[in-house]
Design a protein around this motif. Structure first.
Motif, PDB file in Angstrom:
ATOM      1  N   GLN A 187      -2.986  -2.198   7.065  1.00 12.38           N
ATOM      2  CA  GLN A 187      -1.939  -1.020   7.572  1.00 12.38           C
ATOM      3  C   GLN A 187      -2.856   0.018   8.547  1.00 12.38           C
ATOM      4  OE1 GLN A 187       0.413   0.757   4.630  1.00 12.38           O
ATOM      5  NE2 GLN A 187       1.935   1.692   6.251  1.00 12.38           N
ATOM      6  N   LEU A 243       5.560   2.901   9.887  1.00 11.32           N
ATOM      7  CA  LEU A 243       6.619   2.686   9.140  1.00 11.32           C
ATOM      8  C   LEU A 243       6.897   1.239   9.117  1.00 11.32           C
ATOM      9  CD1 LEU A 243       8.976   5.585  10.297  1.00 11.32           C
ATOM     10  CD2 LEU A 243       7.771   5.192   7.779  1.00 11.32           C
ATOM     11  N   VAL A 244       6.832   0.490  10.279  1.00 12.27           N
ATOM     12  CA  VAL A 244       7.268  -0.992  10.585  1.00 12.27           C
ATOM     13  C   VAL A 244       6.248  -1.774   9.777  1.00 12.27           C
ATOM     14  CG1 VAL A 244       7.397  -2.716  12.225  1.00 12.27           C
ATOM     15  CG2 VAL A 244       8.190  -0.522  12.893  1.00 12.27           C
ATOM     16  N   ARG A 267       4.541  -0.746   7.255  1.00 12.56           N
ATOM     17  CA  ARG A 267       4.524  -0.798   5.960  1.00 12.56           C
ATOM     18  C   ARG A 267       5.628  -1.650   5.217  1.00 12.56           C
ATOM     19  NH1 ARG A 267       4.081   3.268   2.130  1.00 12.56           N
ATOM     20  NH2 ARG A 267       5.609   3.519   0.337  1.00 12.56           N
ATOM     21  N   GLN A 268       6.906  -1.915   6.078  1.00 17.79           N
ATOM     22  CA  GLN A 268       7.823  -2.737   5.820  1.00 17.79           C
ATOM     23  C   GLN A 268       7.393  -3.996   5.657  1.00 17.79           C
ATOM     24  OE1 GLN A 268      11.216  -2.356   8.332  1.00 17.79           O
ATOM     25  NE2 GLN A 268      11.444  -0.067   7.664  1.00 17.79           N
ATOM     26  N   THR A 314       4.081  -4.199   2.522  1.00 20.23           N
ATOM     27  CA  THR A 314       4.186  -4.026   1.193  1.00 20.23           C
ATOM     28  C   THR A 314       4.594  -5.237   0.431  1.00 20.23           C
ATOM     29  OG1 THR A 314       5.104  -1.688   1.495  1.00 20.23           O
ATOM     30  CG2 THR A 314       5.866  -2.851  -0.314  1.00 20.23           C
TER      31      THR A 314
END
Length: 657
Positions: free
Chosen positions: A54, A277-278, A280-281, A284
């Motif tokens: 990330q 944010l993208v 991370r989705q 994760t």
């Protein structure tokens, strides 16, 4: 640090070589301390960079978006700057053209003797007064939009007007004149003056308006200078220049730059946040899958991913869970099948003993009475007895393998001297060695080599290694070397036969594996010898490793801890022998690089030709090439040699030669 050439081909040797080079170089300790101080704070950042995808994606996005913003900013600024300058240049040329026309018209206007304004009459006035009046009149219409400079023809190019400002020049015009405390000669570039002096027409260039001391500390300003040659009231030439400040254009351009920079920073920050944010989705669930996969590999087969939603990530989780479920079922089936196979092999091996005993008794009777048979029947009796011996050996090996597979093998360790075990093994292999024309030599048996081990299992391992070396040694000498150092003892068996091809050093321990299937087994082996040997080594907490090169022979090394349950940190004998082709080539390269011969305690042994890798039959027992690693000398009490990385993978190999 102990002097000596580090063993080539190992990580430990490379580390020792690097330390020796640093210690030998001027300021070596200081350089090493500086490297440590620099690397220490960077290690966490480097570790985070390598492990966090990330972070890498966000950083890459920031860099690329910053590059795009910079490129776009340069293009926009260039276009805006060009547009402002083009507009300013067009307006300046129009303004200057009108001024030039007015100035020439005033110079050409007929004089009136009794006019109301005597200063406007051409007769009775000097050119200097007229020029001052012209400059003030032209500059008054600018209202700080431009400044006017008048120079006599030749001013600034070495003419008389330059010698004494304010004096009469060659053209009759006194000095240079300017409005608004402008320094006339410093504000008009010499190149532009030369162009105006030597040609007709209007000329322009970019320069700076510089002010005289009367203007205070006013800083120079960028400007567009437009000049043309005209004639005064007396018909003498002079140069008239319009200076248009570019202050407003510069302020506008700075405003554009600051706006683009601010917008660019906001864009980069916003893109980075969006990417974070993208990613991370996506990352994760991948991290969750990686953690669950690690737990699955550790044997926790009941682990599953948590699935939410119906998107691609959810389908990936469902597929992962299905895969884990199928793997669990397959592994369970394989474990059951493996248990059944081990049970089958054990049961069959035990059940075959009873009929085999009966067949053995009958075969012995037939073999004893073979003298009364015809030659064909007698030979058949001999073959029957030999194959029964091999069958019995195979059954014994299968039973031993089944005990290892079932985890029922027990170790009866006691302090033993490996020299006695080696002597018994060599005595048993002498008939085969004499048949092959091979001589078995022992090195390192001058001092006791004591270890807590199971004498029966160690003897079985060494017998297998020595017999294999004799069988594959092509009639050349077989060298058995013993060594003890630190908390480990080792026995290495070296032959100079066909050797091993690349990749065969690990497969040689597989069950029933043969390098050359067409090669006959002189000793009638079962193909399970090295498989049992490596299991015996593991049972002791030791290593059984192999090295070989095509046509250069091979070496098998058994390393055992001195005391039971003591972990091994290395072996006192290098796995690759010092007389291998690779070591001899490196020694030759080092000798060629030194050029001046041996120096001090790190003197290089003389390089022998390649055939010297095979010890001559007439060599004295114990004579071998000078070892490349002092720690390889048997019984010298040196510390244990660390395992090379490429050998560590062979520690857990299984199989037979």
């Amino acid at each position: 640090m102990k002097p000596g050439r580090p063993r080539v081909g190992s990580r430990w040797g490379a580390l020792r070589a690097g330390r020796l080079l640093q210690d030998g170089a001027p300021g070596g300790p200081v350089l090493r301390l500086f490297v440590r101080l620099v690397r220490r704070p960077l290690l966490p950042a480097v570790r985070l960079w390598r492990r966090n995808i990330q972070l890498r994606v966000v950083a890459a996005t920031m860099l690329m978006s910053l590059a795009v913003v910079l490129a776009l900013g340069f293009v926009v600024i260039a276009q805006v700057s060009k547009g402002l300058l083009d507009a300013k240049e067009e307006a300046a040329q129009s303004q200057a053209a009108g001024g030039f026309a007015v100035a020439q018209e005033k110079a050409n206007t007929p004089a009136t003797v009794d006019g109301p304004d005597a200063t406007d009459n051409k007769l009775g006035r000097d050119a200097s007064t007229w020029m001052n009046s012209l400059v003030k009149q032209l500059a008054s219409g600018g209202q700080t939009a431009f400044e006017v400079v008048a120079l006599g023809a030749g001013t600034g190019t070495g003419g008389a007007a330059d010698a004494a400002p304010g004096g009469a020049g060659a053209s009759g015009v006194k000095g240079a004149r300017a409005s608004g405390n402008v320094d006339p000669t410093a504000s008009v570039p010499p190149k532009l003056r030369r162009a105006v002096n030597h040609a007709t027409g209007t000329f322009k260039t970019f320069s700076q308006i510089k002010y005289t001391a009367g203007a205070g500390d006013k800083a120079p300003e960028p400007a567009l200078v437009v000049g043309k040659r005209l004639t005064d009231i007396n018909g003498d030439p002079y140069d008239l220049y319009y200076l248009f400040p570019l202050t407003q254009e510069e302020e506008s351009l700075n405003l554009v730059k600051s706006t683009i920079a601010t917008a660019g920073l906001f864009v980069v920050a916003l893109l980075s946040a969006i990417v974070w944010l993208v990613v991370r989705q996506i990352v994760t669930p991948v991290r969750m899958a990686a953690g669950i996969a690690e737990r699955l590999s550790a044997g926790r087969l009941q682990e599953r991913m948590k699935v939410t939603g119906e998107d691609d990530i959810a389908r990936l989780g469902e597929a992962f869970n299905k895969m884990a479920q199928n793997l669990q079922v397959k592994i369970q089936q394989l474990e059951d099948l493996s248990r059944m196979q081990r049970r089958f092999v054990s049961d069959v091996s035990h059940e075959l003993r009873t009929p085999l005993t009966t067949v053995r008794m009958a075969a012995d009777v037939i073999h004893d009475a073979r003298v009364d048979f015809d030659p064909v029947t007698a030979r058949s009796a001999e073959l029957l007895a030999g194959q029964l011996d091999r069958f019995e050996s195979l059954l014994a090996d299968l039973l031993e393998i089944s005990r290892f597979d079932a985890g029922a093998a027990a170790l009866e360790a006691e302090p033993i001297d490996l020299r006695d075990v080696v002597r018994r093994v060599i005595d048993g292999a002498e008939p085969l060695a004499e048949h092959k024309g091979t001589r078995i030599r022992v090195l390192g048996d001058t001092q006791p080599v004591i270890a807590e081990a199971d004498a029966r299992r160690v003897e079985r391992v060494l017998r297998n290694l020595v017999v294999n070396a004799v069988e594959h040694g092509e009639g050349r000498d077989v060298v058995v070397r013993l060594a003890s150092a630190g908390g480990a003892v080792a026995v290495a068996v070296r032959d100079y036969g066909v050797g091993l091809k690349p990749g065969e050093a690990t497969r040689v321990f597989n069950r029933f594996w043969r390098a050359d299937p067409a090669r006959a087994r002189t000793t009638g082996g079962t193909g399970l010898g090295l498989s049992i040997a490596v299991e015996d080594a593991r049972l002791h907490g030791g290593w059984l490793q192999a090295w070989g090169e095509p046509g250069g022979g091979s070496q098998f090394r058994l390393t055992l801890p001195r005391t039971a349950d003591e972990p091994l940190r290395g072996s006192p004998i290098p796995l690759e022998p010092e007389d291998s082709r690779g070591n001899r080539a490196r020694a030759a390269a080092e000798a060629a690089g030194s050029g001046s011969g041996p120096k001090g305690p790190r003197a290089q042994a003389p390089v022998r030709p390649e055939r010297s890798a095979i010890p001559p039959r007439s060599a004295v027992a114990g004579a071998l090439p000078v070892p490349a690693d002092p720690t390889a000398l048997p019984g010298n009490g040196a510390r244990v040699v660390a395992r090379p990385a490429d050998q560590a993978a062979q520690e857990d190999g299984a199989g037979g030669r």
